[in-house]
Design a protein around this motif. Sequence first.
Motif, PDB file in Angstrom:
ATOM      1  N   HIS A  21     -12.924  16.490 -47.463  1.00 50.91           N
ATOM      2  CA  HIS A  21     -11.983  15.474 -47.001  1.00 50.91           C
ATOM      3  C   HIS A  21     -12.727  14.213 -46.577  1.00 50.91           C
ATOM      4  N   PRO A  22     -12.774  13.189 -47.422  1.00 52.88           N
ATOM      5  CA  PRO A  22     -13.425  11.941 -47.017  1.00 52.88           C
ATOM      6  C   PRO A  22     -12.555  11.148 -46.045  1.00 52.88           C
ATOM      7  N   GLY A  23     -13.217  10.383 -45.193  1.00 54.95           N
ATOM      8  CA  GLY A  23     -12.521   9.391 -44.390  1.00 54.95           C
ATOM      9  C   GLY A  23     -12.536   8.053 -45.100  1.00 54.95           C
ATOM     10  N   SER A  24     -12.319   6.986 -44.357  1.00 59.53           N
ATOM     11  CA  SER A  24     -12.330   5.639 -44.941  1.00 59.53           C
ATOM     12  C   SER A  24     -13.685   5.377 -45.588  1.00 59.53           C
ATOM     13  N   THR A  25     -13.655   5.070 -46.864  1.00 57.77           N
ATOM     14  CA  THR A  25     -14.880   4.898 -47.646  1.00 57.77           C
ATOM     15  C   THR A  25     -14.829   3.549 -48.357  1.00 57.77           C
ATOM     16  N   ASP A  26     -15.937   2.855 -48.352  1.00 60.79           N
ATOM     17  CA  ASP A  26     -16.009   1.508 -48.904  1.00 60.79           C
ATOM     18  C   ASP A  26     -15.964   1.540 -50.427  1.00 60.79           C
ATOM     19  N   THR A  27     -14.771   1.419 -50.966  1.00 64.13           N
ATOM     20  CA  THR A  27     -14.561   1.419 -52.410  1.00 64.13           C
ATOM     21  C   THR A  27     -13.627   0.273 -52.770  1.00 64.13           C
ATOM     22  N   GLU A  28     -13.439   0.079 -54.052  1.00 63.41           N
ATOM     23  CA  GLU A  28     -12.516  -0.954 -54.518  1.00 63.41           C
ATOM     24  C   GLU A  28     -11.101  -0.682 -54.024  1.00 63.41           C
ATOM     25  N   MET A  29     -10.731   0.579 -53.924  1.00 67.35           N
ATOM     26  CA  MET A  29      -9.392   0.937 -53.479  1.00 67.35           C
ATOM     27  C   MET A  29      -9.192   0.660 -51.984  1.00 67.35           C
ATOM     28  N   ASN A  30     -10.260   0.803 -51.202  1.00 69.48           N
ATOM     29  CA  ASN A  30     -10.170   0.628 -49.748  1.00 69.48           C
ATOM     30  C   ASN A  30     -11.444  -0.044 -49.238  1.00 69.48           C
ATOM     31  N   PRO A  31     -11.642  -1.338 -49.535  1.00 68.14           N
ATOM     32  CA  PRO A  31     -12.900  -2.003 -49.192  1.00 68.14           C
ATOM     33  C   PRO A  31     -13.099  -2.150 -47.692  1.00 68.14           C
ATOM     34  N   ALA A  32     -14.360  -2.113 -47.274  1.00 68.00           N
ATOM     35  CA  ALA A  32     -14.691  -2.226 -45.853  1.00 68.00           C
ATOM     36  C   ALA A  32     -14.395  -3.611 -45.295  1.00 68.00           C
ATOM     37  N   ASP A  33     -14.112  -4.584 -46.165  1.00 67.65           N
ATOM     38  CA  ASP A  33     -13.725  -5.916 -45.709  1.00 67.65           C
ATOM     39  C   ASP A  33     -12.270  -6.221 -46.050  1.00 67.65           C
ATOM     40  N   GLY A  34     -11.481  -5.162 -46.295  1.00 69.77           N
ATOM     41  CA  GLY A  34     -10.085  -5.348 -46.650  1.00 69.77           C
ATOM     42  C   GLY A  34      -9.203  -5.687 -45.461  1.00 69.77           C
ATOM     43  N   GLU A  35      -7.930  -5.934 -45.728  1.00 70.96           N
ATOM     44  CA  GLU A  35      -6.991  -6.385 -44.702  1.00 70.96           C
ATOM     45  C   GLU A  35      -6.803  -5.365 -43.582  1.00 70.96           C
ATOM     46  N   THR A  36      -6.868  -4.079 -43.918  1.00 69.83           N
ATOM     47  CA  THR A  36      -6.633  -3.042 -42.910  1.00 69.83           C
ATOM     48  C   THR A  36      -7.926  -2.429 -42.365  1.00 69.83           C
ATOM     49  N   ALA A  37      -9.061  -2.958 -42.782  1.00 69.18           N
ATOM     50  CA  ALA A  37     -10.341  -2.321 -42.449  1.00 69.18           C
ATOM     51  C   ALA A  37     -10.610  -2.276 -40.951  1.00 69.18           C
ATOM     52  N   ASP A  38     -10.333  -3.352 -40.252  1.00 72.83           N
ATOM     53  CA  ASP A  38     -10.597  -3.357 -38.814  1.00 72.83           C
ATOM     54  C   ASP A  38      -9.747  -2.323 -38.097  1.00 72.83           C
ATOM     55  N   THR A  39      -8.502  -2.189 -38.522  1.00 75.71           N
ATOM     56  CA  THR A  39      -7.626  -1.174 -37.935  1.00 75.71           C
ATOM     57  C   THR A  39      -8.176   0.226 -38.195  1.00 75.71           C
ATOM     58  N   GLU A  40      -8.594   0.480 -39.433  1.00 77.22           N
ATOM     59  CA  GLU A  40      -9.118   1.801 -39.773  1.00 77.22           C
ATOM     60  C   GLU A  40     -10.391   2.110 -38.999  1.00 77.22           C
ATOM     61  N   ARG A  41     -11.267   1.120 -38.863  1.00 78.50           N
ATOM     62  CA  ARG A  41     -12.504   1.347 -38.105  1.00 78.50           C
ATOM     63  C   ARG A  41     -12.199   1.730 -36.655  1.00 78.50           C
ATOM     64  N   GLY A  42     -11.092   1.247 -36.151  1.00 81.09           N
ATOM     65  CA  GLY A  42     -10.717   1.574 -34.783  1.00 81.09           C
ATOM     66  C   GLY A  42     -10.418   3.042 -34.563  1.00 81.09           C
ATOM     67  N   TYR A  43     -10.104   3.764 -35.645  1.00 78.98           N
ATOM     68  CA  TYR A  43      -9.830   5.191 -35.539  1.00 78.98           C
ATOM     69  C   TYR A  43     -11.077   6.054 -35.746  1.00 78.98           C
ATOM     70  N   ILE A  44     -12.168   5.445 -36.173  1.00 74.78           N
ATOM     71  CA  ILE A  44     -13.361   6.195 -36.582  1.00 74.78           C
ATOM     72  C   ILE A  44     -14.366   6.227 -35.437  1.00 74.78           C
ATOM     73  N   ALA A  45     -14.799   7.415 -35.062  1.00 76.42           N
ATOM     74  CA  ALA A  45     -15.722   7.541 -33.932  1.00 76.42           C
ATOM     75  C   ALA A  45     -17.019   6.777 -34.168  1.00 76.42           C
ATOM     76  N   LEU A  46     -17.516   6.790 -35.400  1.00 72.08           N
ATOM     77  CA  LEU A  46     -18.757   6.084 -35.704  1.00 72.08           C
ATOM     78  C   LEU A  46     -18.536   4.590 -35.902  1.00 72.08           C
ATOM     79  N   GLY A  47     -17.295   4.162 -35.979  1.00 71.50           N
ATOM     80  CA  GLY A  47     -16.989   2.747 -36.033  1.00 71.50           C
ATOM     81  C   GLY A  47     -17.313   2.056 -37.341  1.00 71.50           C
ATOM     82  N   ARG A  48     -17.485   2.798 -38.416  1.00 71.54           N
ATOM     83  CA  ARG A  48     -17.794   2.172 -39.712  1.00 71.54           C
ATOM     84  C   ARG A  48     -17.218   2.998 -40.855  1.00 71.54           C
ATOM     85  N   TYR A  49     -17.112   2.359 -41.992  1.00 75.50           N
ATOM     86  CA  TYR A  49     -16.717   3.050 -43.217  1.00 75.50           C
ATOM     87  C   TYR A  49     -17.889   3.891 -43.740  1.00 75.50           C
TER      88      TYR A  49
END
Length: 246
Positions: A184-212
């Motif tokens: 089960h991957p979490g948020s991963t920096d890909t074309e489908m879900n880029p780490a600089d995308g519109e929702t990226a900051d929100t997603e990082r807020g849920y991640i304990a390590l704070g990054r994609y």
Amino acid sequence: MEPLAGKVALVTGGSRGIGAAIVRTLARDGADVALTYLRAEHRADRVVRDVTAHGRRGLAIAADSADPDAVTAAVERTAAEFGRLDILVNNAGVFPYGSIEETSVRELDHTLAVHVRGVYLTIRAAVPHMADGGRVISIGSCFVERVPYPGVALYAMSKSALVGLTRGLARDLGGRGITVNVVHPGSTDTEMNPADGETADTERGYIALGRYAEPAEIAATVSHLAGPGGRYISGTSITVDGGFAA
């Protein structure tokens, strides 16, 4: 030392993102690798060139994972051209988004066709070609463990089905030493879900390590399960999400 030397793998949806990283990692670790793709032939060919750069054989196969005949044919072609099949990675996927009221029956059926039926049929076609000790690895989602925001119910449901399939097949195939697992991957920096995308900051807020995650970090877990270190891991889910579900 190449832990996968002499092995043959098939990765569905291997032309980009996590799938492409898995293909490259398996080849680096010694496997010959076939991959399926839907439309982007030029991307698939580029990944194949990366496989051959490692001195391994590569093969790109156009196949829609929603098409039962196509997924079966992809398995048969891999086994025919490479002479065997040791590792199957079910990675192909779609990402439906929206409320239950907005979801059409067509989108529901297509999502389940790719994430559930396609996976089931690909495994069914692959198992007869696998020698004892083969590996089946499916790519799930961190949303199986936690759904912190709306709009992903269909996606989470379809990926959750892989958990039951994995547990059941681990029992069915364990007598042959074939392991079956889901990553089960979490948020991963890909074309489908880029780490600089519109929702990226929100997603990082849920991640304990704070990054994609980088795609290679997901691929590393897949390669471990496919190699000698994974031979006593079966019927389980491994979450690689940076603490998203913590």
